[in-house]
Enzyme design. Structure first.
Site, PDB file in Angstrom:
ATOM      1  N   ASP A  98       0.858  -1.171   0.000  1.00 17.78           N
ATOM      2  CA  ASP A  98       0.000   0.000   0.000  1.00 17.78           C
ATOM      3  C   ASP A  98       0.900   1.228   0.000  1.00 17.78           C
ATOM      4  O   ASP A  98       1.829   1.317   0.808  1.00 17.78           O
ATOM      5  CB  ASP A  98      -0.872  -0.007   1.263  1.00 17.78           C
ATOM      6  CG  ASP A  98      -2.289   0.438   0.994  1.00 17.78           C
ATOM      7  OD1 ASP A  98      -2.450   1.542   0.456  1.00 17.78           O
ATOM      8  OD2 ASP A  98      -3.221  -0.317   1.320  1.00 17.78           O
ATOM      9  N   ASP A 206      -3.037   4.700  -2.405  1.00 17.66           N
ATOM     10  CA  ASP A 206      -4.101   5.276  -1.589  1.00 17.66           C
ATOM     11  C   ASP A 206      -4.522   6.662  -2.106  1.00 17.66           C
ATOM     12  O   ASP A 206      -3.661   7.535  -2.312  1.00 17.66           O
ATOM     13  CB  ASP A 206      -3.558   5.409  -0.156  1.00 17.66           C
ATOM     14  CG  ASP A 206      -4.620   5.720   0.864  1.00 17.66           C
ATOM     15  OD1 ASP A 206      -5.442   4.838   1.142  1.00 17.66           O
ATOM     16  OD2 ASP A 206      -4.622   6.846   1.394  1.00 17.66           O
ATOM     17  N   GLU A 263      -6.223   3.916  -6.102  1.00 18.39           N
ATOM     18  CA  GLU A 263      -7.527   4.126  -5.467  1.00 18.39           C
ATOM     19  C   GLU A 263      -7.987   5.547  -5.812  1.00 18.39           C
ATOM     20  O   GLU A 263      -7.277   6.506  -5.545  1.00 18.39           O
ATOM     21  CB  GLU A 263      -7.427   3.964  -3.946  1.00 18.39           C
ATOM     22  CG  GLU A 263      -8.798   4.012  -3.292  1.00 18.39           C
ATOM     23  CD  GLU A 263      -8.801   4.521  -1.860  1.00 18.39           C
ATOM     24  OE1 GLU A 263      -9.745   4.199  -1.131  1.00 18.39           O
ATOM     25  OE2 GLU A 263      -7.873   5.259  -1.464  1.00 18.39           O
ATOM     26  N   HIS A 335     -11.098  -2.920   3.136  1.00 19.47           N
ATOM     27  CA  HIS A 335     -11.126  -2.558   4.562  1.00 19.47           C
ATOM     28  C   HIS A 335     -11.971  -1.316   4.844  1.00 19.47           C
ATOM     29  O   HIS A 335     -12.105  -0.934   6.000  1.00 19.47           O
ATOM     30  CB  HIS A 335      -9.686  -2.341   5.040  1.00 19.47           C
ATOM     31  CG  HIS A 335      -9.031  -1.202   4.325  1.00 19.47           C
ATOM     32  ND1 HIS A 335      -8.703  -1.270   2.977  1.00 19.47           N
ATOM     33  CD2 HIS A 335      -8.696   0.042   4.722  1.00 19.47           C
ATOM     34  CE1 HIS A 335      -8.192  -0.111   2.609  1.00 19.47           C
ATOM     35  NE2 HIS A 335      -8.158   0.700   3.642  1.00 19.47           N
ATOM     36  N   ASP A 336     -12.502  -0.678   3.808  1.00 19.78           N
ATOM     37  CA  ASP A 336     -13.329   0.516   3.989  1.00 19.78           C
ATOM     38  C   ASP A 336     -14.814   0.246   3.734  1.00 19.78           C
ATOM     39  O   ASP A 336     -15.629   1.170   3.861  1.00 19.78           O
ATOM     40  CB  ASP A 336     -12.896   1.631   3.012  1.00 19.78           C
ATOM     41  CG  ASP A 336     -11.495   2.135   3.278  1.00 19.78           C
ATOM     42  OD1 ASP A 336     -11.040   2.084   4.437  1.00 19.78           O
ATOM     43  OD2 ASP A 336     -10.838   2.577   2.307  1.00 19.78           O
TER      44      ASP A 336
HETATM   45  C1  NOJ Z   1      -8.227   5.317   1.778  1.00 21.08           C
HETATM   46  C2  NOJ Z   1      -7.954   4.141   2.647  1.00 21.08           C
HETATM   47  O1  NOJ Z   1      -8.423   2.984   2.034  1.00 21.08           O
HETATM   48  C3  NOJ Z   1      -8.619   4.429   3.973  1.00 21.08           C
HETATM   49  O2  NOJ Z   1      -8.632   3.312   4.827  1.00 21.08           O
HETATM   50  C4  NOJ Z   1      -7.917   5.595   4.609  1.00 21.08           C
HETATM   51  O3  NOJ Z   1      -8.592   5.958   5.786  1.00 21.08           O
HETATM   52  C5  NOJ Z   1      -7.857   6.786   3.674  1.00 21.08           C
HETATM   53  N1  NOJ Z   1      -7.552   6.460   2.325  1.00 21.08           N
HETATM   54  C6  NOJ Z   1      -6.812   7.761   4.149  1.00 21.08           C
HETATM   55  O4  NOJ Z   1      -5.538   7.212   3.952  1.00 21.08           O
END
Ligand code: NOJ
Length: 565
Positions: A98, A206, A263, A335-336
């Site tokens: 990541d 990210d 992302e 994970h989000d």
């Molecule tokens: C996206 C990540 O997937 C998330 O978990 C994170 O809180 C934010 N970016 C900030 O890094």
């Protein structure tokens, strides 16, 4: 990007703190991952994506990095990492890291130095601004602009020592790096090369479409929420393509067999064509969000049910938009996101059927599928009670803003957090039916889902009808049937609110995929059903094949036939 090996690959995401704890401190770690590699190799995945393992104050569970070139002792050491990388490679799996470089931690030496004085050589590595004209610095409303942070509250933190504010689109412990500064970019490139030289196979980047900001940082649109929406000034900003192409040239050019995925919240199909066009040399694929925002209404604190026709319109648009150039990523979970079987399926009586149906419908699209830990055994959302049950900085921050600043009813906010909160994805991986699901011998940092005696990996691996073996079958099909990888895509039944159906065709092979997104039988009104009379039924998640094209509750079927090209 010369070779597109990742078109036939499946990626598995590991969220290390919740995957497996080898030393009983309640937190997953790298040796825990090493111990479970055979579970992943058995599933057949090609690539592992590790969520951040770097030293971090853990304000946002490691997405706040204080040293980009080491491993947090919570997770182990660099030598554990090297061992994991070698063990993954030995099993034929690649490993991507990541990359979190829109922001660092406020405890990163770069930021510490940046804070030290107005004339620090690193002052300009972050976004520092004075208070709004005529306002008393440090008082409410004196922030340089009206932007809110993703985690609630203003996007600015005042630093009394130097009398200025710094920008943080996420928590105040995640200051945004200033990519306008070439020294920042080259420091990031150097760090990335260091990991590639160590043997890693690429990066998941990210919020990478946030890195280019409109330097004036103008006020954002006022939406009725406590703060303005500044996204027009940082989503896919003015220099984003330049920055990504420069990264390609400085880091990836001349290296083979890598995977890069950006992302990109809020990315459009048109932008994704630019980001993923191989000729432009930016990234291999992006994570778009349209299909996981399909159940979001205008008011974030009111749950909205998914309309299947909306979901189909979204996937259909992305499939068509990236058909001739670029490439899609395919995901339900990470994970989000809440667990997909609880979100778009039925985590009650039809948990197994609906988890399999969702897997089939996703994986047979054209693109590279991503499986998030626990998805392969049909893990479900957690039964959260009050706000005290949540650990996620986003849930806590948004709750505080919604309830205290915006006057929403606590129960309304909790209803949405229970259904959508990120902690749903972060409860421990359920390995077996021993205490805490076999995740730890200590006390887990977040409790295991109470359904672990029924839903766990040991049980799933033994049961040929489990979600695990279904996912294994889907991955094997991608590896053996070129039409899954390269076939074109045609959406069928776009107006049907219950059935999701499409075909994939490559040369003389055509596949038909139908999934029932409901708990009642439904008949597929196919345009040319007779054409499929003698087709082979390749996968079916229920005991009976459909009779007269009536699919049972949550049934999924994949047919294959030979056609004249
Ligand atoms: C996206 C990540 O997937 C998330 O978990 C994170 O809180 C934010 N970016 C900030 O890094």
């Amino acid at each position: 990007m010369t070779d597109a090996w990742w078109k036939s690959a499946v990626v598995y995401q590991i969220y290390p703190r919740s995957f497996a704890d080898s030393d009983g401190d309640g937190m997953g770690d790298l040796r825990g991952v090493i111990q479970h590699l055979d579970h992943l190799a058995g599933l057949g995945v090609d690539v592992l994506w590790l969520s951040p393992i770097y030293p971090s104050p853990q304000d946002d569970n490691g997405y706040d990095i204080s040293d980009y070139q080491d491993v947090d002792p919570l997770f182990g050491s660099l030598s554990d990492f090297d061992e994991l990388l070698a063990a993954a490679h030995e099993r034929g799996m690649k490993l991507i890291m990541d990359l979190v470089v829109n922001h660092s931690s406020d405890e990163h030496p770069w930021f510490v130095e940046s804070c030290s004085s107005l004339s620090s050589p690193k002052r300009d590595w972050y976004w520092w601004r004075p208070a709004r004209d005529g306002m008393e610095p440090g008082t409410p409303g004196a922030e340089p602009n009206n932007w809110g942070s993703v985690f609630g509250g203003p996007a600015w933190e005042w630093d009394p020592a130097t009398g200025e504010y710094y920008l943080h689109l996420f928590s105040r412990k995640q200051p945004d790096l200033n990519w306008e500064n070439p020294a920042v970019r080259s420091a990031v490139h150097e760090m990335m090369r260091w990991w590639l030289d160590r043997g890693v196979d690429g990066f998941r980047m990210d919020v990478i479409n946030f890195i280019s900001k409109v330097p004036g940082l103008p006020d954002g649109t006022v939406t009725g929420a406590a703060y303005g929406d500044g996204s027009a000034s940082f989503l896919n900003g003015p220099r984003i393509h330049e920055f990504l192409h420069e990264m390609y040239e400085q880091v990836f050019a001349g290296r083979d067999a890598l995977l890069t995925v950006g992302e990109m919240p809020g990315v459009t199909v048109e932008q994704a064509r630019l980001y993923t066009d191989p000729a432009r040399e930016e990234v291999d694929m992006v994570f778009q969000f349209d299909h996981v925002w399909a159940d979001r209404g205008p008011d974030p604190w009111v749950l909205q049910r998914l309309k299947l026709t909306d979901l189909k319109a979204i996937f259909g648009r992305w499939q068509a938009g990236l058909a001739d150039v670029g490439w899609n990523s395919l995901y339900w979970n990470n994970h989000d996101q809440p667990r997909v079987v609880s979100r778009y399926g039925d985590d009650g009586d039809f948990r197994v059927e609906s988890a399999k149906m969702l897997g089939a419908v996703l994986h047979l699209h054209r693109g590279t599928p991503y499986v998030y830990q626990g998805e392969e055994i049909g893990m479900t959302n957690y039964p959260f009670g009050g706000i005290g049950d949540f650990r996620d900085i986003e849930a806590l921050g948004q709750y505080a803003q919604a309830v205290e600043k915006e006057g929403h009813a606590p129960e309304d906010v909790l209803t949405v957090l229970r259904a959508r909160g990120r902690d749903n994805a972060r409860t421990p991986m359920q390995w077996d039916d021993s205490p805490h699901a076999g995740f730890t011998t200590g006390t887990p940092w977040l409790p295991a889902n109470p359904r672990y005696p029924e839903i766990n990996a040991a049980r799933a691996r033994k049961d040929p009808d489990s979600v695990y073996h279904w996912y294994r079958g889907l991955i094997e099909l991608r590896h053996t049937e070129p039409a899954v990888v390269h076939g074109d895509f045609t959406m069928l039944l776009p107006h049907d609110e219950q059935l999701y159906a499409y075909t994939r065709r490559l040369d003389s092979t055509e596949l038909l995929v139908i999934g029932n997104f409901g708990g009642t039988p439904a008949r597929a009104e196919l345009p040319d059903p007779a054409a499929w009379d003698r087709a082979e039924l390749v996968m079916n998640n229920t005991a009976q094949p459909p009779a007269d094209w009536v699919l049972g509750p949550w049934q999924a079927v994949i047919y294959r036939r030979t056609v004249t090209p």
